[in-house]
Design a protein around this motif. Structure first.
Motif, PDB file in Angstrom:
ATOM      1  N   TYR A 194     -44.827  39.019  28.287  1.00 58.81           N
ATOM      2  CA  TYR A 194     -44.630  40.124  29.213  1.00 58.81           C
ATOM      3  C   TYR A 194     -45.231  39.709  30.553  1.00 58.81           C
ATOM      4  N   ALA A 195     -44.378  39.516  31.557  1.00 59.35           N
ATOM      5  CA  ALA A 195     -44.836  39.034  32.853  1.00 59.35           C
ATOM      6  C   ALA A 195     -45.628  40.111  33.571  1.00 59.35           C
ATOM      7  N   GLY A 196     -46.755  39.706  34.165  1.00 57.31           N
ATOM      8  CA  GLY A 196     -47.587  40.645  34.896  1.00 57.31           C
ATOM      9  C   GLY A 196     -46.975  41.039  36.222  1.00 57.31           C
ATOM     10  N   GLY A 197     -47.373  42.221  36.710  1.00 57.02           N
ATOM     11  CA  GLY A 197     -46.889  42.725  37.988  1.00 57.02           C
ATOM     12  C   GLY A 197     -47.969  43.518  38.684  1.00 57.02           C
ATOM     13  N   PRO A 198     -47.693  44.079  39.867  1.00 56.37           N
ATOM     14  CA  PRO A 198     -48.711  44.799  40.636  1.00 56.37           C
ATOM     15  C   PRO A 198     -49.334  45.976  39.897  1.00 56.37           C
ATOM     16  N   THR A 199     -48.583  46.613  39.013  1.00 52.66           N
ATOM     17  CA  THR A 199     -49.106  47.760  38.275  1.00 52.66           C
ATOM     18  C   THR A 199     -49.319  47.456  36.794  1.00 52.66           C
ATOM     19  N   GLY A 200     -49.256  46.169  36.447  1.00 53.64           N
ATOM     20  CA  GLY A 200     -49.435  45.783  35.047  1.00 53.64           C
ATOM     21  C   GLY A 200     -48.230  45.011  34.541  1.00 53.64           C
ATOM     22  N   PRO A 201     -48.248  44.621  33.280  1.00 56.56           N
ATOM     23  CA  PRO A 201     -47.149  43.825  32.739  1.00 56.56           C
ATOM     24  C   PRO A 201     -45.865  44.639  32.589  1.00 56.56           C
ATOM     25  N   SER A 202     -44.750  43.927  32.624  1.00 56.87           N
ATOM     26  CA  SER A 202     -43.459  44.551  32.366  1.00 56.87           C
ATOM     27  C   SER A 202     -43.423  45.061  30.928  1.00 56.87           C
ATOM     28  N   THR A 203     -42.738  46.156  30.708  1.00 54.04           N
ATOM     29  CA  THR A 203     -42.576  46.665  29.341  1.00 54.04           C
ATOM     30  C   THR A 203     -41.479  45.926  28.584  1.00 54.04           C
ATOM     31  N   GLN A 204     -40.709  45.132  29.289  1.00 62.03           N
ATOM     32  CA  GLN A 204     -39.641  44.352  28.671  1.00 62.03           C
ATOM     33  C   GLN A 204     -40.018  42.874  28.731  1.00 62.03           C
ATOM     34  N   PRO A 205     -40.110  42.187  27.589  1.00 57.81           N
ATOM     35  CA  PRO A 205     -40.481  40.775  27.634  1.00 57.81           C
ATOM     36  C   PRO A 205     -39.405  39.941  28.292  1.00 57.81           C
ATOM     37  N   GLY A 206     -39.837  38.826  28.909  1.00 63.19           N
ATOM     38  CA  GLY A 206     -38.900  37.907  29.519  1.00 63.19           C
ATOM     39  C   GLY A 206     -38.829  36.609  28.728  1.00 63.19           C
ATOM     40  N   TRP A 207     -39.800  35.731  28.946  1.00 68.88           N
ATOM     41  CA  TRP A 207     -39.820  34.434  28.261  1.00 68.88           C
ATOM     42  C   TRP A 207     -39.905  34.629  26.750  1.00 68.88           C
ATOM     43  N   ALA A 208     -39.197  33.791  26.004  1.00 67.70           N
ATOM     44  CA  ALA A 208     -39.256  33.804  24.539  1.00 67.70           C
ATOM     45  C   ALA A 208     -39.347  32.371  24.039  1.00 67.70           C
ATOM     46  N   ALA A 209     -40.158  32.169  23.004  1.00 69.67           N
ATOM     47  CA  ALA A 209     -40.350  30.838  22.436  1.00 69.67           C
ATOM     48  C   ALA A 209     -39.099  30.380  21.715  1.00 69.67           C
ATOM     49  N   GLY A 210     -38.791  29.098  21.851  1.00 64.23           N
ATOM     50  CA  GLY A 210     -37.691  28.499  21.117  1.00 64.23           C
ATOM     51  C   GLY A 210     -38.217  27.448  20.161  1.00 64.23           C
ATOM     52  N   GLY A 211     -37.343  26.599  19.694  1.00 66.08           N
ATOM     53  CA  GLY A 211     -37.767  25.518  18.820  1.00 66.08           C
ATOM     54  C   GLY A 211     -37.506  25.748  17.359  1.00 66.08           C
ATOM     55  N   GLY A 212     -36.676  26.731  17.009  1.00 67.29           N
ATOM     56  CA  GLY A 212     -36.335  26.945  15.607  1.00 67.29           C
ATOM     57  C   GLY A 212     -37.057  28.120  15.000  1.00 67.29           C
TER      58      GLY A 212
END
Length: 473
Positions: A194-212
């Motif tokens: 969850y990427a941080g922002g001026p008022t806190g982290p986004s409620t929607q995740p962005g980056w996700a782990a891959g690799g199987g």
């Protein structure tokens, strides 16, 4: 009817606790269910008479599916555990016998943090939740943040994640060049950020782990290559008895961007759970310690001096017991990194500064089923104390460090009204002292104990000798 855990356990044990609580391995629960189905008709009436009691029982399953606790709740004991004697410190530890704050949501908490998510210089409470086949079922496992609103936590979470996946750990770091704190959650699906922002982290995740496909059980941010951007290290396990093992992974951070496919993985596939990072060899490069589950040895992976971990551990405990929880820190003030391990019993290993470790302490407590373990100075005396939380009996223990020596038995304990999952330290009320947050399964699912360490004055009044003092104008 009772819901059952999704897979068989990796270790078999049976332990009875207060109020009829019993910790049963998942396989044994399944066997008991089959036995009940095949029982003679003569037992049918007895089963019917016991139906009301059975329906009142709770079944809680740990976040990795390895442990199960069954008991009939005692509402009086539960209420007493939340009230206590009004928060008066017990013993030498600075926490009372009851929490100063608790929530009112029934959740299974996989991990907790006390950290400032919105940049207002006050620690907020971050909690990630998991799902399981516990009974009664849980119908919500979205992640939560209780913001700090004027040196106290809000009653209801003002941040709730949009997504709902099962998470067993949460970590925070400044991943890129912006001033906003990012949150990582370890998941049995794709772990996420969850990427941080001026008022806190986004409620929607962005980056996700891959690799199987993998079940990542925990994470740790550590700047392995010392470029100013922390790498993400993860522990993992597989899915079920037919596919139980996975390697550890490292996701490289390239100028503030985490790769989605791991650039490193351990040579061994196993079941790991927690990580710690510090220079244990004296070469000024961070090494990584990891706790491993049954049939594997917990150990330390050396940094090769160029920012990459060696593929196999250079040091291990030599014991293949069921470890969960690990921490690194200087416990005796000799400037060498020591190690604490969630073992049976809890262990301490003293480091020699060049990569060697010797076991010097074991806990004299009576039960061990760690879900989390931390080193933190809770009493403000300048040395690190040891804290641990156990699943099946719901007990949190703190061992005070007295001039480099840990107490043999817990210096402070709290017996929660449910099973224990996670713990964290931070400063909720802004007094500079370490407050304690605990994550449970049930309602309440989050507790906070304020640090009630007395202020120590150094202005002469504490001696009660006023001869050197005169009244002001």
């Amino acid at each position: 009817m009772r819901r059952r855990p999704p897979r068989l356990p990796r270790a078999v044990s049976l332990t009875a606790y207060r109020d009829g609580r019993i910790a049963l391995p998942s396989a044994l629960l399944l066997a008991l269910a089959l036995l009940a189905l095949l029982a003679p008709r003569a037992l049918a009436e007895a089963d019917r008479l016991e139906a009301d009691r059975i329906e009142a029982d709770r079944i809680e399953i740990s976040k990795d599916g390895a442990e199960t606790a069954v008991w009939t709740p005692d509402p009086i004991a539960a209420a007493r555990a939340l009230v206590g004697s009004g928060g008066v410190p017990t013993g030498d530890a600075p926490y009372g016998d009851a929490p100063d704050w608790s929530n009112t949501l029934r959740r299974q908490i996989g991990g907790v943090l006390l950290t400032d998510v919105d940049g207002d210089q006050r620690d907020d409470l971050v909690a990630v939740c998991f799902s399981s086949n516990s009974f009664p079922p849980y119908d919500d496992w979205r992640n939560l943040i209780y913001r700090n609103v004027g040196e106290a936590l809000e009653d209801d979470p003002s941040w709730i994640s949009v997504d709902q996946i099962s998470n067993g750990d949460v970590q925070a770091a400044f991943i890129d060049d912006d001033p906003y704190l990012d949150l990582f959650v370890a998941s049995n699906a794709a772990s996420r950020l969850y990427a941080g922002g001026p008022t806190g982290p986004s409620t929607q995740p962005g980056w996700a782990a891959g690799g199987g496909a993998t079940w990542e059980t925990s994470g740790l941010f550590c700047d392995l290559d010392r470029d100013g951007y922390p790498e993400l290290i993860t522990t993992a396990q597989g899915f079920g008895q037919s596919d139980p093992f996975r390697p550890m992974r490292v996701y490289d951070n390239v100028d503030g961007v985490l790769e989605t496919a791991p650039s490193w993985q351990s040579a061994e596939s196993s079941i790991q759970n927690f990580l710690a990072c510090a220079d244990v060899t004296g070469d000024e490069w961070p090494d990584v310690a990891v706790a491993k589950w049954a049939n594997f040895e917990s150990g330390i992976y050396r940094n090769d001096g160029a920012g990459t971990l060696e593929l196999s551990p250079f040091w291990t405990t030599g014991d293949t017991d069921t470890d969960r929880g690990i921490a690194l820190g200087d416990l005796d003030g000799d400037d060498d990194v020591d190690l604490a391990l969630g073992h049976d019993p809890t262990e301490r290993y003293d480091g020699d500064g060049i990569g060697g470790f010797t076991r010097t302490w074991t806990s004299q407590a009576t039960f061990f089923g760690q879900q989390d373990l931390k080193l933190h100075d809770v009493d403000g005396d300048g040395d690190l104390d040891l804290a641990e939380i156990h699943f099946s009996n719901g007990v949190t223990n703190i061992y005070l460090n007295r001039d480099g020596v840990l107490d043999a038995s817990p210096s402070w304990s709290y017996d929660a009204p449910s099973v224990g999952n996670a713990l964290a330290f931070g400063d909720v009320n802004g007094d500079g002292f370490a407050d304690l947050a605990i994550g449970l399964s049930g309602d309440p699912s989050l507790l906070v104990f304020l640090n009630r360490r007395p202020f120590v004055f150094s202005d002469g009044f504490e001696s009660a000798d006023l001869s050197a003092w005169t009244a002001g104008p």
